[in-house]
Design a protein around this motif. Sequence first.
Motif, PDB file in Angstrom:
ATOM      1  N   PHE A 179       0.840  -1.194   0.000  1.00 60.74           N
ATOM      2  CA  PHE A 179       0.000   0.000   0.000  1.00 60.74           C
ATOM      3  C   PHE A 179       0.880   1.251   0.000  1.00 60.74           C
ATOM      4  O   PHE A 179       0.617   2.212  -0.726  1.00 60.74           O
ATOM      5  CB  PHE A 179      -0.933   0.003   1.210  1.00 60.74           C
ATOM      6  N   ALA A 180       1.937   1.222   0.781  1.00 57.41           N
ATOM      7  CA  ALA A 180       2.849   2.369   0.850  1.00 57.41           C
ATOM      8  C   ALA A 180       3.414   2.662  -0.537  1.00 57.41           C
ATOM      9  O   ALA A 180       3.485   3.811  -0.974  1.00 57.41           O
ATOM     10  CB  ALA A 180       3.966   2.091   1.841  1.00 57.41           C
ATOM     11  N   GLU A 181       3.795   1.597  -1.211  1.00 60.85           N
ATOM     12  CA  GLU A 181       4.350   1.755  -2.555  1.00 60.85           C
ATOM     13  C   GLU A 181       3.309   2.350  -3.499  1.00 60.85           C
ATOM     14  O   GLU A 181       3.581   3.277  -4.254  1.00 60.85           O
ATOM     15  CB  GLU A 181       4.774   0.387  -3.078  1.00 60.85           C
ATOM     16  N   GLU A 182       2.111   1.783  -3.394  1.00 60.99           N
ATOM     17  CA  GLU A 182       1.013   2.183  -4.263  1.00 60.99           C
ATOM     18  C   GLU A 182       0.737   3.688  -4.187  1.00 60.99           C
ATOM     19  O   GLU A 182       0.501   4.341  -5.196  1.00 60.99           O
ATOM     20  CB  GLU A 182      -0.220   1.418  -3.784  1.00 60.99           C
ATOM     21  N   ILE A 183       0.756   4.222  -2.974  1.00 65.21           N
ATOM     22  CA  ILE A 183       0.403   5.638  -2.831  1.00 65.21           C
ATOM     23  C   ILE A 183       1.629   6.540  -2.921  1.00 65.21           C
ATOM     24  O   ILE A 183       1.520   7.762  -2.803  1.00 65.21           O
ATOM     25  CB  ILE A 183      -0.349   5.926  -1.513  1.00 65.21           C
ATOM     26  N   GLY A 184       2.790   5.946  -3.096  1.00 64.91           N
ATOM     27  CA  GLY A 184       4.001   6.753  -3.261  1.00 64.91           C
ATOM     28  C   GLY A 184       4.580   7.286  -1.969  1.00 64.91           C
ATOM     29  O   GLY A 184       5.210   8.344  -1.939  1.00 64.91           O
ATOM     30  N   ALA A 185       4.377   6.547  -0.857  1.00 62.98           N
ATOM     31  CA  ALA A 185       5.057   6.919   0.395  1.00 62.98           C
ATOM     32  C   ALA A 185       6.503   6.446   0.293  1.00 62.98           C
ATOM     33  O   ALA A 185       6.792   5.471  -0.393  1.00 62.98           O
ATOM     34  CB  ALA A 185       4.366   6.284   1.582  1.00 62.98           C
ATOM     35  N   ASP A 186       7.411   7.129   0.970  1.00 70.07           N
ATOM     36  CA  ASP A 186       8.812   6.712   0.905  1.00 70.07           C
ATOM     37  C   ASP A 186       9.056   5.491   1.766  1.00 70.07           C
ATOM     38  O   ASP A 186       9.815   4.603   1.414  1.00 70.07           O
ATOM     39  CB  ASP A 186       9.714   7.851   1.380  1.00 70.07           C
ATOM     40  N   LEU A 187       8.389   5.469   2.918  1.00 68.81           N
ATOM     41  CA  LEU A 187       8.713   4.437   3.892  1.00 68.81           C
ATOM     42  C   LEU A 187       7.462   3.859   4.538  1.00 68.81           C
ATOM     43  O   LEU A 187       6.472   4.549   4.730  1.00 68.81           O
ATOM     44  CB  LEU A 187       9.596   5.024   5.008  1.00 68.81           C
ATOM     45  N   TYR A 188       7.577   2.570   4.897  1.00 73.06           N
ATOM     46  CA  TYR A 188       6.517   1.914   5.651  1.00 73.06           C
ATOM     47  C   TYR A 188       7.153   1.237   6.859  1.00 73.06           C
ATOM     48  O   TYR A 188       8.220   0.628   6.742  1.00 73.06           O
ATOM     49  CB  TYR A 188       5.817   0.869   4.774  1.00 73.06           C
ATOM     50  N   ALA A 189       6.494   1.358   8.008  1.00 73.81           N
ATOM     51  CA  ALA A 189       7.010   0.681   9.206  1.00 73.81           C
ATOM     52  C   ALA A 189       5.924  -0.197   9.802  1.00 73.81           C
ATOM     53  O   ALA A 189       4.832   0.273  10.096  1.00 73.81           O
ATOM     54  CB  ALA A 189       7.460   1.699  10.237  1.00 73.81           C
ATOM     55  N   PRO A 190       6.220  -1.491   9.987  1.00 74.61           N
ATOM     56  CA  PRO A 190       5.221  -2.390  10.565  1.00 74.61           C
ATOM     57  C   PRO A 190       4.994  -2.126  12.054  1.00 74.61           C
ATOM     58  O   PRO A 190       3.945  -2.447  12.581  1.00 74.61           O
ATOM     59  CB  PRO A 190       5.815  -3.782  10.347  1.00 74.61           C
ATOM     60  N   ASN A 191       5.993  -1.545  12.723  1.00 77.21           N
ATOM     61  CA  ASN A 191       5.764  -1.183  14.122  1.00 77.21           C
ATOM     62  C   ASN A 191       6.601   0.032  14.508  1.00 77.21           C
ATOM     63  O   ASN A 191       7.482   0.462  13.765  1.00 77.21           O
ATOM     64  CB  ASN A 191       6.025  -2.362  15.062  1.00 77.21           C
ATOM     65  N   ALA A 192       6.296   0.572  15.684  1.00 80.07           N
ATOM     66  CA  ALA A 192       6.901   1.839  16.091  1.00 80.07           C
ATOM     67  C   ALA A 192       8.417   1.708  16.269  1.00 80.07           C
ATOM     68  O   ALA A 192       9.172   2.622  15.956  1.00 80.07           O
ATOM     69  CB  ALA A 192       6.246   2.324  17.376  1.00 80.07           C
ATOM     70  N   GLY A 193       8.853   0.572  16.782  1.00 82.10           N
ATOM     71  CA  GLY A 193      10.275   0.382  17.042  1.00 82.10           C
ATOM     72  C   GLY A 193      11.084   0.402  15.760  1.00 82.10           C
ATOM     73  O   GLY A 193      12.120   1.075  15.663  1.00 82.10           O
ATOM     74  N   SER A 194      10.590  -0.307  14.755  1.00 82.74           N
ATOM     75  CA  SER A 194      11.351  -0.398  13.515  1.00 82.74           C
ATOM     76  C   SER A 194      11.288   0.895  12.720  1.00 82.74           C
ATOM     77  O   SER A 194      12.150   1.159  11.878  1.00 82.74           O
ATOM     78  CB  SER A 194      10.833  -1.560  12.655  1.00 82.74           C
ATOM     79  N   ALA A 195      10.276   1.726  13.007  1.00 84.26           N
ATOM     80  CA  ALA A 195      10.098   2.954  12.223  1.00 84.26           C
ATOM     81  C   ALA A 195      11.350   3.824  12.254  1.00 84.26           C
ATOM     82  O   ALA A 195      11.789   4.347  11.229  1.00 84.26           O
ATOM     83  CB  ALA A 195       8.889   3.723  12.753  1.00 84.26           C
ATOM     84  N   VAL A 196      11.927   3.945  13.442  1.00 86.69           N
ATOM     85  CA  VAL A 196      13.102   4.793  13.606  1.00 86.69           C
ATOM     86  C   VAL A 196      14.287   4.255  12.786  1.00 86.69           C
ATOM     87  O   VAL A 196      14.961   5.004  12.082  1.00 86.69           O
ATOM     88  CB  VAL A 196      13.475   4.882  15.103  1.00 86.69           C
ATOM     89  N   ASP A 197      14.481   2.960  12.874  1.00 89.01           N
ATOM     90  CA  ASP A 197      15.584   2.338  12.109  1.00 89.01           C
ATOM     91  C   ASP A 197      15.380   2.515  10.613  1.00 89.01           C
ATOM     92  O   ASP A 197      16.320   2.785   9.869  1.00 89.01           O
ATOM     93  CB  ASP A 197      15.663   0.831  12.411  1.00 89.01           C
ATOM     94  N   ILE A 198      14.137   2.320  10.194  1.00 90.79           N
ATOM     95  CA  ILE A 198      13.822   2.421   8.767  1.00 90.79           C
ATOM     96  C   ILE A 198      14.088   3.839   8.267  1.00 90.79           C
ATOM     97  O   ILE A 198      14.667   4.040   7.198  1.00 90.79           O
ATOM     98  CB  ILE A 198      12.348   2.002   8.526  1.00 90.79           C
ATOM     99  N   ALA A 199      13.730   4.833   9.074  1.00 92.21           N
ATOM    100  CA  ALA A 199      13.979   6.220   8.693  1.00 92.21           C
ATOM    101  C   ALA A 199      15.479   6.500   8.645  1.00 92.21           C
ATOM    102  O   ALA A 199      15.992   7.129   7.714  1.00 92.21           O
ATOM    103  CB  ALA A 199      13.288   7.169   9.674  1.00 92.21           C
ATOM    104  N   LYS A 200      16.163   5.999   9.644  1.00 92.81           N
ATOM    105  CA  LYS A 200      17.610   6.220   9.734  1.00 92.81           C
ATOM    106  C   LYS A 200      18.307   5.667   8.489  1.00 92.81           C
ATOM    107  O   LYS A 200      19.104   6.340   7.850  1.00 92.81           O
ATOM    108  CB  LYS A 200      18.124   5.512  10.991  1.00 92.81           C
ATOM    109  N   GLU A 201      17.935   4.448   8.168  1.00 90.42           N
ATOM    110  CA  GLU A 201      18.521   3.777   7.004  1.00 90.42           C
ATOM    111  C   GLU A 201      18.269   4.591   5.732  1.00 90.42           C
ATOM    112  O   GLU A 201      19.155   4.775   4.907  1.00 90.42           O
ATOM    113  CB  GLU A 201      17.856   2.411   6.871  1.00 90.42           C
ATOM    114  N   HIS A 202      17.053   5.066   5.624  1.00 88.42           N
ATOM    115  CA  HIS A 202      16.662   5.848   4.454  1.00 88.42           C
ATOM    116  C   HIS A 202      17.533   7.085   4.303  1.00 88.42           C
ATOM    117  O   HIS A 202      18.059   7.365   3.229  1.00 88.42           O
ATOM    118  CB  HIS A 202      15.184   6.252   4.583  1.00 88.42           C
ATOM    119  N   PHE A 203      17.711   7.793   5.405  1.00 87.43           N
ATOM    120  CA  PHE A 203      18.497   9.033   5.331  1.00 87.43           C
ATOM    121  C   PHE A 203      19.969   8.741   5.095  1.00 87.43           C
ATOM    122  O   PHE A 203      20.656   9.484   4.405  1.00 87.43           O
ATOM    123  CB  PHE A 203      18.301   9.863   6.604  1.00 87.43           C
TER     124      PHE A 203
END
Lengths: 215, 496
Positions: free
Chosen positions: A186-210
């Motif tokens: 769904f994230a891909e479909e709407i053109g979001a940069d990132l998707y996080a399945p939970n709050a903990g991983s969200a930070v890591d996913i953002a960090k990796e992205h940057f």
Amino acid sequence: MSMDLSKISEKLISGDVEGLKQMTEETLQTDVNPGDILNQGLLPGMDTVGQRWKDGDMFMPEVLRCAKAMSGAMDILRPQLAEGDLGNAGTMIIGTVAGDLHDIGKDLAAMMFEGAGYQVINIGIDQPNENFVKAVKEHKPSLLGMSALLTTTMPRMGEVINSLKESGIRDQVAVIIGGAPVTEEFAEEIGADLYAPNAGSAVDIAKEHFEKKST
Amino acid sequence: MINNRTNYTIQESPHFEIFSEDQKEQIFNGMMRTLQYTGANVHHEGAREVFKKAGCKIDGIRVYFPPEVILKALSTVPPVTEVFPWDGDESKKIVVEKKRSYFGPGPTPPNFIDTETLERRPYLRKDASLVARVCDALPNMGYVQSLGSISDVTNGLADVYEFADMVRNTTTPIMSWSFTREGCRDIHRMGIAMAGGEEAFRARPNYIFYGEPISPLVSDFHAIDKCIYCAENRIPQVYSPCAIGGGTVPATHAGQLVVALSESMVGVIAAQLINPGTCVIIGGVQSILDMRFSIYSYGAPELSLLSAALTEVVHYCGLPMYSTSGCTDTKKMDVQSAMEASLSINAAMMSGANFVHDNGYTESGLTGDIFQTVMDDEIISMARVVERGVEVNEETMAVEQINNVGPGGHYLYEDHTMKWFRSHWMPSLMDRNSYESWEEQGRKTMKDRVLEKTRDLINNYEGPRDKVPGKADEEIKRILQEAEERIKKEEPKKQA
Ligand code: B1M
């Protein structure tokens, strides 16, 4: 005078909110570089917290307490930091989309980002599309987070992204989305940069992205 | 035979209690203190007006409820309410009163386990009729919910389509839900159509409505608006939160009960002020936030404990309880789900909760799994055996027969055995075969048997679709059409 910054890490890991604030202030009075307080004290502390959480040695309320301590220390430290010290942990806007009143997952994510050094502006639940756009224009965040817990409100996230495009500010901000029924596809479909399945991983996913972006 | 026993106490079924009278009173008073001194936010001007007139203190959106307002509301709740199947089948009638339990599935997860592929996918319109039909056939589903929210109809009409399809595929009373008052009204019109008119519905309500306040201590506009609509129209309704221990309510169980009770009471008071004597059921999902995986746990043993504890307090208030069981954190029906469901079903049964929902929830409430519902149906019937208890009288003690048979020998020839053996529980899914027969029949596991039974119902059980009166059928189609037009009109408003 050199200072043992691991004490700051320890204070952070113990989740002592007031104690860490005081220690940060005291350390700032010495000749220690504010950037070092962040990079050699606070961030390594949060890394340990993150690791212990993943290992199952620490639990959500403990992690959030540390995140709160981090956020308190950052409020003191932020004005003293030089440009670049912060890396990409700049400002973040986060909210739950229009028609959706679920707030706890979004709040968890907000607190985790605070813990990672972000200045988080939590605009709340049931936020009309234009409020997200307005907040991005006003605060120029590096990250925009949206949460939706209902399949019926998920489309609002795509609409916000479109509005960002229409306003010509889509490229200024990375968009991360989450919430129980939200998926990677769904994230891909709407053109979001990132998707996080939970709050903990969200930070890591953002960090990796940057990190990827800056290399 | 003359019964010449005196001062004789009868207790046939298991006695299961968590709280003493004192403790129940303490939790009750905790609710009174909370509503009086902390109050609750009510995002609805009309409702606040009603509360104000009744003597509540209002400060912005915050409403403070003095004890006398709460007690007065509790004095008008009905001790008993009946809900009727639309075809008049008395055996499916629901009597909402203390110590009667009806189990059912749960509402609105986004996903469904496809009954062919066994894979998780979005819940579709066809699933609503399937769930209704299967539950219609299951003897232990006392009421029905859909196990999903329909994803393939006009956005905003999942509630209305769901009811339209379900009510024509089961006579077992449905527990419906809606996004807003408008959906609530559409559903009500269908209920009336099935009952054969408004008067007939008032005399014999044929469905129950489900709505939710928000923990902690918030009633959002639509929740209380729907609550008011149901009260006005005398629709039996549930008003209960999904309280998340350690997240949206205190981590201590007693604290959770106080908050959950308080926020539900707001709906009870509103409904009783608007239409004294209307039926309001409270309770909800009561479980904990898993602090490691940050999920709301549907398989936690705390869910069983909290639900049973709240049942006692809710009954202490004189209200019916909406409890939870038969659900799981695992992704689809398996050994874990059987373990979790067995515990929660048994606890809910023992506690005497009135409605027990979520039988068939997997993935912590994110997926509906009809196979789990079918397995739960069997677990419920087992729990009922324990709950029924042991009847003690001359006939059942069988002292005479014991004397007839004497030491040694057996009871297989006895008339007494012929008369009574059928009261033993008969499994429909449990394996009690010999090893050889089990092998001969293909070494079937529980999962195989559940799949077989469920698919057999899906393929061969027709349900009451043909019995739906033509007039009602027409009316439902018309209501659906009008709902489509309503949404078209609402959509541009939303964008503006
Ligand atoms: C920006 O970056 C990020 C990154 C990660 C992000 C993120 C953002 N946001 C979330 N994450 C992620 O990180 C978090 C932690 O790891 C996670 O967040 P979660 O929020 O998922 O997890 C929380 C920590 C714990 N989980 C939760 O808090 C949600 C639990 C469930 C049971 C739930 C609750 C509690 C509630 N509900 Co609602 N509710 C359900 C939920 C079922 C479920 N299992 O999810 C769900 C989501 N609800 C549903 C429904 C239908 C509804 N609810 C409603 C209301 C409520 C309550 C108010 C009672 C309550 C919310 C209370 C509150 N203060 O938030 C209604 C809608 C109200 C509205 N307009 O929003 C109503 C429509 C019910 C009704 N009939 O009125 C279902 C959605 C179905 C669908 N098709 O979408 C539902 C799946 C329940 C169900 N089984 O049917 C991740 O998703």
